[in-house]
Design a protein around this motif. Structure first.
Motif, PDB file in Angstrom:
ATOM      1  N   PHE A 280      66.005  58.695  56.378  1.00 14.25           N
ATOM      2  CA  PHE A 280      65.718  59.063  55.000  1.00 14.25           C
ATOM      3  C   PHE A 280      66.903  59.900  54.556  1.00 14.25           C
ATOM      4  CE2 PHE A 280      64.305  62.399  52.050  1.00 14.25           C
ATOM      5  CZ  PHE A 280      63.959  61.596  50.977  1.00 14.25           C
ATOM      6  N   ALA A 281      67.464  59.556  53.421  1.00 11.54           N
ATOM      7  CA  ALA A 281      68.591  60.316  52.881  1.00 11.54           C
ATOM      8  C   ALA A 281      68.354  60.540  51.397  1.00 11.54           C
ATOM      9  CB  ALA A 281      69.899  59.575  53.098  1.00 11.54           C
ATOM     10  N   ALA A 282      68.602  61.751  50.960  1.00 12.08           N
ATOM     11  CA  ALA A 282      68.433  62.095  49.548  1.00 12.08           C
ATOM     12  C   ALA A 282      69.478  63.132  49.151  1.00 12.08           C
ATOM     13  CB  ALA A 282      67.033  62.637  49.284  1.00 12.08           C
ATOM     14  N   LEU A 283      69.779  63.135  47.888  1.00  9.77           N
ATOM     15  CA  LEU A 283      70.688  64.127  47.315  1.00  9.77           C
ATOM     16  C   LEU A 283      69.903  65.029  46.387  1.00  9.77           C
ATOM     17  CD1 LEU A 283      73.574  61.697  46.391  1.00  9.77           C
ATOM     18  CD2 LEU A 283      73.736  63.550  48.047  1.00  9.77           C
ATOM     19  N   LEU A 284      70.134  66.321  46.494  1.00 12.90           N
ATOM     20  CA  LEU A 284      69.591  67.291  45.550  1.00 12.90           C
ATOM     21  C   LEU A 284      70.776  67.931  44.840  1.00 12.90           C
ATOM     22  CD1 LEU A 284      66.750  69.356  47.275  1.00 12.90           C
ATOM     23  CD2 LEU A 284      66.536  67.716  45.445  1.00 12.90           C
ATOM     24  N   ALA A 285      70.868  67.700  43.552  1.00 13.21           N
ATOM     25  CA  ALA A 285      71.967  68.257  42.768  1.00 13.21           C
ATOM     26  C   ALA A 285      71.433  69.386  41.905  1.00 13.21           C
ATOM     27  CB  ALA A 285      72.605  67.179  41.899  1.00 13.21           C
ATOM     28  N   ARG A 286      72.084  70.512  41.977  1.00  8.08           N
ATOM     29  CA  ARG A 286      71.671  71.669  41.186  1.00  8.08           C
ATOM     30  C   ARG A 286      72.227  71.531  39.775  1.00  8.08           C
ATOM     31  NH1 ARG A 286      72.288  78.021  42.646  1.00  8.08           N
ATOM     32  NH2 ARG A 286      70.633  78.681  41.262  1.00  8.08           N
ATOM     33  N   THR A 287      71.364  71.779  38.803  1.00  9.44           N
ATOM     34  CA  THR A 287      71.766  71.731  37.403  1.00  9.44           C
ATOM     35  C   THR A 287      71.302  73.019  36.727  1.00  9.44           C
ATOM     36  OG1 THR A 287      69.712  70.751  36.566  1.00  9.44           O
ATOM     37  CG2 THR A 287      71.385  69.221  37.408  1.00  9.44           C
ATOM     38  N   GLN A 288      71.643  73.165  35.470  1.00  8.65           N
ATOM     39  CA  GLN A 288      71.184  74.335  34.718  1.00  8.65           C
ATOM     40  C   GLN A 288      69.666  74.338  34.570  1.00  8.65           C
ATOM     41  OE1 GLN A 288      73.307  74.328  30.999  1.00  8.65           O
ATOM     42  NE2 GLN A 288      75.136  75.243  31.917  1.00  8.65           N
TER      43      GLN A 288
ATOM     44  N   LEU B  81      73.122  54.898  52.624  1.00 10.75           N
ATOM     45  CA  LEU B  81      74.214  55.317  53.485  1.00 10.75           C
ATOM     46  C   LEU B  81      74.954  54.126  54.096  1.00 10.75           C
ATOM     47  CD1 LEU B  81      72.457  58.269  55.351  1.00 10.75           C
ATOM     48  CD2 LEU B  81      73.941  58.383  53.344  1.00 10.75           C
ATOM     49  N   ASP B  82      74.690  52.926  53.582  1.00 12.11           N
ATOM     50  CA  ASP B  82      75.261  51.716  54.172  1.00 12.11           C
ATOM     51  C   ASP B  82      76.779  51.727  54.236  1.00 12.11           C
ATOM     52  OD1 ASP B  82      72.698  50.783  54.466  1.00 12.11           O
ATOM     53  OD2 ASP B  82      72.747  49.554  52.665  1.00 12.11           O
ATOM     54  N   ASP B  83      77.449  52.279  53.226  1.00 13.88           N
ATOM     55  CA  ASP B  83      78.912  52.274  53.182  1.00 13.88           C
ATOM     56  C   ASP B  83      79.537  53.547  53.738  1.00 13.88           C
ATOM     57  OD1 ASP B  83      78.855  49.745  51.995  1.00 13.88           O
ATOM     58  OD2 ASP B  83      78.718  50.598  49.988  1.00 13.88           O
ATOM     59  N   VAL B  84      78.728  54.413  54.309  1.00 18.86           N
ATOM     60  CA  VAL B  84      79.222  55.691  54.828  1.00 18.86           C
ATOM     61  C   VAL B  84      79.722  55.519  56.251  1.00 18.86           C
ATOM     62  CG1 VAL B  84      78.526  58.009  55.528  1.00 18.86           C
ATOM     63  CG2 VAL B  84      77.753  57.078  53.356  1.00 18.86           C
ATOM     64  N   GLU B  85      80.980  55.921  56.462  1.00 23.68           N
ATOM     65  CA  GLU B  85      81.560  55.869  57.800  1.00 23.68           C
ATOM     66  C   GLU B  85      82.155  57.201  58.234  1.00 23.68           C
ATOM     67  OE1 GLU B  85      84.330  52.662  58.043  1.00 23.68           O
ATOM     68  OE2 GLU B  85      82.849  51.169  57.420  1.00 23.68           O
ATOM     69  N   THR B  86      82.375  58.113  57.280  1.00 20.22           N
ATOM     70  CA  THR B  86      83.021  59.388  57.597  1.00 20.22           C
ATOM     71  C   THR B  86      82.354  60.512  56.829  1.00 20.22           C
ATOM     72  OG1 THR B  86      84.613  59.251  55.783  1.00 20.22           O
ATOM     73  CG2 THR B  86      85.259  58.220  57.878  1.00 20.22           C
ATOM     74  N   LEU B  87      82.692  61.726  57.219  1.00 14.97           N
ATOM     75  CA  LEU B  87      82.213  62.890  56.485  1.00 14.97           C
ATOM     76  C   LEU B  87      82.753  62.876  55.057  1.00 14.97           C
ATOM     77  CD1 LEU B  87      80.635  65.536  56.410  1.00 14.97           C
ATOM     78  CD2 LEU B  87      82.691  66.679  57.258  1.00 14.97           C
ATOM     79  N   SER B  88      83.964  62.398  54.879  1.00 10.94           N
ATOM     80  CA  SER B  88      84.535  62.295  53.528  1.00 10.94           C
ATOM     81  C   SER B  88      83.698  61.385  52.648  1.00 10.94           C
ATOM     82  CB  SER B  88      85.972  61.771  53.586  1.00 10.94           C
ATOM     83  OG  SER B  88      86.809  62.691  54.219  1.00 10.94           O
TER      84      SER B  88
ATOM     85  N   LEU C 138      80.459  60.916  52.939  1.00 10.92           N
ATOM     86  CA  LEU C 138      79.255  61.688  52.608  1.00 10.92           C
ATOM     87  C   LEU C 138      79.555  62.698  51.504  1.00 10.92           C
ATOM     88  CD1 LEU C 138      77.755  62.389  56.143  1.00 10.92           C
ATOM     89  CD2 LEU C 138      76.769  60.945  54.366  1.00 10.92           C
ATOM     90  N   ALA C 139      80.687  63.385  51.621  1.00 12.61           N
ATOM     91  CA  ALA C 139      81.068  64.377  50.613  1.00 12.61           C
ATOM     92  C   ALA C 139      81.303  63.711  49.263  1.00 12.61           C
ATOM     93  CB  ALA C 139      82.303  65.139  51.057  1.00 12.61           C
ATOM     94  N   ASP C 140      81.914  62.530  49.263  1.00 13.28           N
ATOM     95  CA  ASP C 140      82.143  61.811  48.009  1.00 13.28           C
ATOM     96  C   ASP C 140      80.823  61.412  47.352  1.00 13.28           C
ATOM     97  OD1 ASP C 140      84.880  62.064  48.291  1.00 13.28           O
ATOM     98  OD2 ASP C 140      85.173  60.021  49.070  1.00 13.28           O
ATOM     99  N   LEU C 141      79.850  60.975  48.159  1.00 12.73           N
ATOM    100  CA  LEU C 141      78.514  60.662  47.619  1.00 12.73           C
ATOM    101  C   LEU C 141      77.931  61.885  46.914  1.00 12.73           C
ATOM    102  CD1 LEU C 141      76.535  58.668  50.337  1.00 12.73           C
ATOM    103  CD2 LEU C 141      76.940  57.980  47.989  1.00 12.73           C
ATOM    104  N   ALA C 142      78.042  63.026  47.561  1.00 15.76           N
ATOM    105  CA  ALA C 142      77.502  64.262  46.996  1.00 15.76           C
ATOM    106  C   ALA C 142      78.255  64.645  45.724  1.00 15.76           C
ATOM    107  CB  ALA C 142      77.569  65.390  48.019  1.00 15.76           C
ATOM    108  N   ARG C 143      79.557  64.549  45.749  1.00 15.15           N
ATOM    109  CA  ARG C 143      80.348  64.920  44.563  1.00 15.15           C
ATOM    110  C   ARG C 143      80.038  64.012  43.380  1.00 15.15           C
ATOM    111  NH1 ARG C 143      84.404  65.879  48.730  1.00 15.15           N
ATOM    112  NH2 ARG C 143      84.593  68.146  48.900  1.00 15.15           N
TER     113      ARG C 143
ATOM    114  N   SER D 179      74.204  56.888  64.288  1.00 14.89           N
ATOM    115  CA  SER D 179      75.486  56.717  63.610  1.00 14.89           C
ATOM    116  C   SER D 179      75.771  57.812  62.587  1.00 14.89           C
ATOM    117  CB  SER D 179      75.553  55.343  62.943  1.00 14.89           C
ATOM    118  OG  SER D 179      74.487  55.175  62.044  1.00 14.89           O
ATOM    119  N   TYR D 180      74.821  58.150  61.740  1.00 19.67           N
ATOM    120  CA  TYR D 180      75.074  59.179  60.722  1.00 19.67           C
ATOM    121  C   TYR D 180      75.090  60.576  61.332  1.00 19.67           C
ATOM    122  CZ  TYR D 180      74.110  55.147  57.878  1.00 19.67           C
ATOM    123  OH  TYR D 180      74.143  53.891  57.352  1.00 19.67           O
TER     124      TYR D 180
END
Length: 178
Positions: free
Chosen positions: A3-11, A21-28, A30-35, A80-81
């Protein structure tokens, strides 16, 4: 099963979205997904959980380096993740063949082929998992500024991601994507 989810903080609070996460291979990756989910470069938390065996948090704020916490490094290193996260925390290089001894056929059997004991489970013989410490690794105070102490984080067991989201005031938001 992950299970993977993003929580983005807003005002206005937190916004949740599930993520693939199918296309995720590196920490970068993952960070790009979050950004990509970030609003005005504010805090984004990536939650990853594998069937209550382990969970991981990746915290991204703008272009800063991601902050990481993994509840059980040995369990995570077998997936893997989780391996992406534990390799980063333990200073392993994903491209270093010495860090990937399980890719070598040292016992004379093909991958997935039973060895003399009939065992086909590579997780028990995975050198990365064997060298990863059993228990939590990473930044235990990753959520301290949101009111979740390191002691509270370490005490979490099953359904930890929901408990974390509730502590952040985002339990209902996370439940909508779960």
């Amino acid at each position: 099963m992950y299970f993977a989810a993003l929580l983005a903080r807003t005002q206005d609070g937190w916004e949740a979205s599930d993520t693939e996460l199918d296309d995720v291979e590196t920490l970068s990756d993952l960070a790009d997904l979050a950004r990509d989910a970030s609003v005005d470069e504010d805090t984004v938390l990536l939650f990853i959980e594998q069937e209550d065996a382990w969970f991981g948090l990746v915290r991204v704020e703008g272009e800063d380096d991601p902050r990481i916490f993994v509840s059980d490094a040995a369990a995570a290193a077998r997936s893997s993740y989780g391996e992406i996260l534990t390799n980063e925390l333990l200073g392993r290089d994903d491209d270093d063949p010495a860090d990937d001894l399980d890719a070598l056929d040292l016992d004379g059997t093909e991958d997935g082929e039973p060895d003399e004991t009939g065992d086909t489970d590579d997780a028990d013989t995975d050198p990365a998992a064997a060298t990863a410490p059993s228990g939590p690794v990473g930044e235990r105070d990753i959520l301290l500024d949101f009111g979740l102490s390191d002691k509270e984080l370490l005490a979490l067991e099953s359904d930890a991601l929901l408990e974390i989201a509730e502590a952040l005031g985002a339990g209902d938001v996370l439940e909508t994507v779960r």
